[in-house]
Design a protein around this motif. Sequence first.
Motif, PDB file in Angstrom:
ATOM      1  N   GLY A 130       0.832  -1.196   0.000  1.00  0.00           N
ATOM      2  CA  GLY A 130       0.000   0.000   0.000  1.00  0.00           C
ATOM      3  C   GLY A 130       0.863   1.241   0.000  1.00  0.00           C
ATOM      4  O   GLY A 130       2.086   1.168  -0.146  1.00  0.00           O
ATOM      5  N   CYS A 131       0.199   2.370   0.151  1.00  0.00           N
ATOM      6  CA  CYS A 131       0.889   3.659   0.107  1.00  0.00           C
ATOM      7  C   CYS A 131       1.308   4.098   1.509  1.00  0.00           C
ATOM      8  O   CYS A 131       1.002   3.428   2.502  1.00  0.00           O
ATOM      9  N   LEU A 132       1.951   5.220   1.571  1.00  0.00           N
ATOM     10  CA  LEU A 132       2.448   5.736   2.853  1.00  0.00           C
ATOM     11  C   LEU A 132       1.321   6.054   3.834  1.00  0.00           C
ATOM     12  O   LEU A 132       1.429   5.782   5.024  1.00  0.00           O
ATOM     13  N   CYS A 133       0.230   6.623   3.361  1.00  0.00           N
ATOM     14  CA  CYS A 133      -0.848   7.040   4.274  1.00  0.00           C
ATOM     15  C   CYS A 133      -1.861   5.926   4.533  1.00  0.00           C
ATOM     16  O   CYS A 133      -2.700   6.046   5.421  1.00  0.00           O
ATOM     17  N   GLY A 134      -1.814   4.843   3.750  1.00  0.00           N
ATOM     18  CA  GLY A 134      -2.708   3.716   3.991  1.00  0.00           C
ATOM     19  C   GLY A 134      -4.010   3.749   3.220  1.00  0.00           C
ATOM     20  O   GLY A 134      -4.815   2.823   3.319  1.00  0.00           O
ATOM     21  N   LYS A 135      -4.219   4.798   2.423  1.00  0.00           N
ATOM     22  CA  LYS A 135      -5.459   4.880   1.645  1.00  0.00           C
ATOM     23  C   LYS A 135      -5.515   3.803   0.556  1.00  0.00           C
ATOM     24  O   LYS A 135      -6.515   3.126   0.389  1.00  0.00           O
ATOM     25  N   VAL A 136      -4.418   3.680  -0.181  1.00  0.00           N
ATOM     26  CA  VAL A 136      -4.328   2.649  -1.228  1.00  0.00           C
ATOM     27  C   VAL A 136      -3.756   1.387  -0.597  1.00  0.00           C
ATOM     28  O   VAL A 136      -2.691   1.425   0.032  1.00  0.00           O
TER      29      VAL A 136
ATOM     30  N   PHE B 206      -0.802   6.095  -8.502  1.00  0.00           N
ATOM     31  CA  PHE B 206      -0.235   6.676  -7.286  1.00  0.00           C
ATOM     32  C   PHE B 206      -1.359   7.042  -6.328  1.00  0.00           C
ATOM     33  O   PHE B 206      -2.515   7.174  -6.722  1.00  0.00           O
ATOM     34  N   CYS B 207      -1.009   7.238  -5.053  1.00  0.00           N
ATOM     35  CA  CYS B 207      -2.015   7.650  -4.071  1.00  0.00           C
ATOM     36  C   CYS B 207      -2.304   9.135  -4.235  1.00  0.00           C
ATOM     37  O   CYS B 207      -1.375   9.940  -4.208  1.00  0.00           O
ATOM     38  N   PRO B 208      -3.581   9.513  -4.386  1.00  0.00           N
ATOM     39  CA  PRO B 208      -3.906  10.929  -4.565  1.00  0.00           C
ATOM     40  C   PRO B 208      -3.689  11.755  -3.294  1.00  0.00           C
ATOM     41  O   PRO B 208      -3.587  12.977  -3.367  1.00  0.00           O
ATOM     42  N   ASP B 209      -3.599  11.105  -2.153  1.00  0.00           N
ATOM     43  CA  ASP B 209      -3.407  11.844  -0.902  1.00  0.00           C
ATOM     44  C   ASP B 209      -1.938  12.025  -0.529  1.00  0.00           C
ATOM     45  O   ASP B 209      -1.497  13.125  -0.235  1.00  0.00           O
ATOM     46  N   CYS B 210      -1.175  10.939  -0.542  1.00  0.00           N
ATOM     47  CA  CYS B 210       0.219  11.039  -0.086  1.00  0.00           C
ATOM     48  C   CYS B 210       1.225  10.992  -1.231  1.00  0.00           C
ATOM     49  O   CYS B 210       2.404  11.258  -1.018  1.00  0.00           O
ATOM     50  N   GLY B 211       0.766  10.645  -2.448  1.00  0.00           N
ATOM     51  CA  GLY B 211       1.646  10.688  -3.617  1.00  0.00           C
ATOM     52  C   GLY B 211       2.529   9.474  -3.808  1.00  0.00           C
ATOM     53  O   GLY B 211       3.343   9.452  -4.734  1.00  0.00           O
TER      54      GLY B 211
HETATM   55 ZN    ZN Z   1      -1.518   7.394   0.454  1.00  0.00          ZN
END
Ligand code: ZN
Length: 139
Positions: free
Chosen positions: A18-24, A83-88
Amino acid sequence: MSETGAAIVSGSEVRSGGCLCGKVRFTVIGPVDDPHICACKDCAKRSGAPFQWWLGFPISGLEWTGAEPTWFDTHPGKTARGFCPDCGSHIAALDYDHEGDSVIGILATALDRHDTDPALIPTNLNRLPKAAPWLAQGS
Ligand SMILES: [Zn+2]
Ligand SMILES: [Zn+2]
């Protein structure tokens, strides 16, 4: 989960990421195809790093368990990067015309465990010396 970070389910390797912020969030079922380093200018420009570490997985084994990435067409109608739209965070690459080519590109760094999994070691470093000629000099 084994020590390498890959769980074995029905004989297949399952990895999560997943991504850094956990959204994806996603899971992929192996096997890993063509682990490689890419230092093309698209990878470098988008990532902010001289190269990226790509892994192929069967697209049929991919499941988005959180939000799906936002897709950006690096080559309109041909190739997109996710890519994650929140954390990139950079997550994936996909060819639109993948009917005969059923592989999705996943960045090793998007996996929860990429440091101890021998299946992920890049087998193609051809572009690395050009991308970062100073990298090997420190060893
Ligand atoms: Zn993210
Ligand atoms: Zn590239």
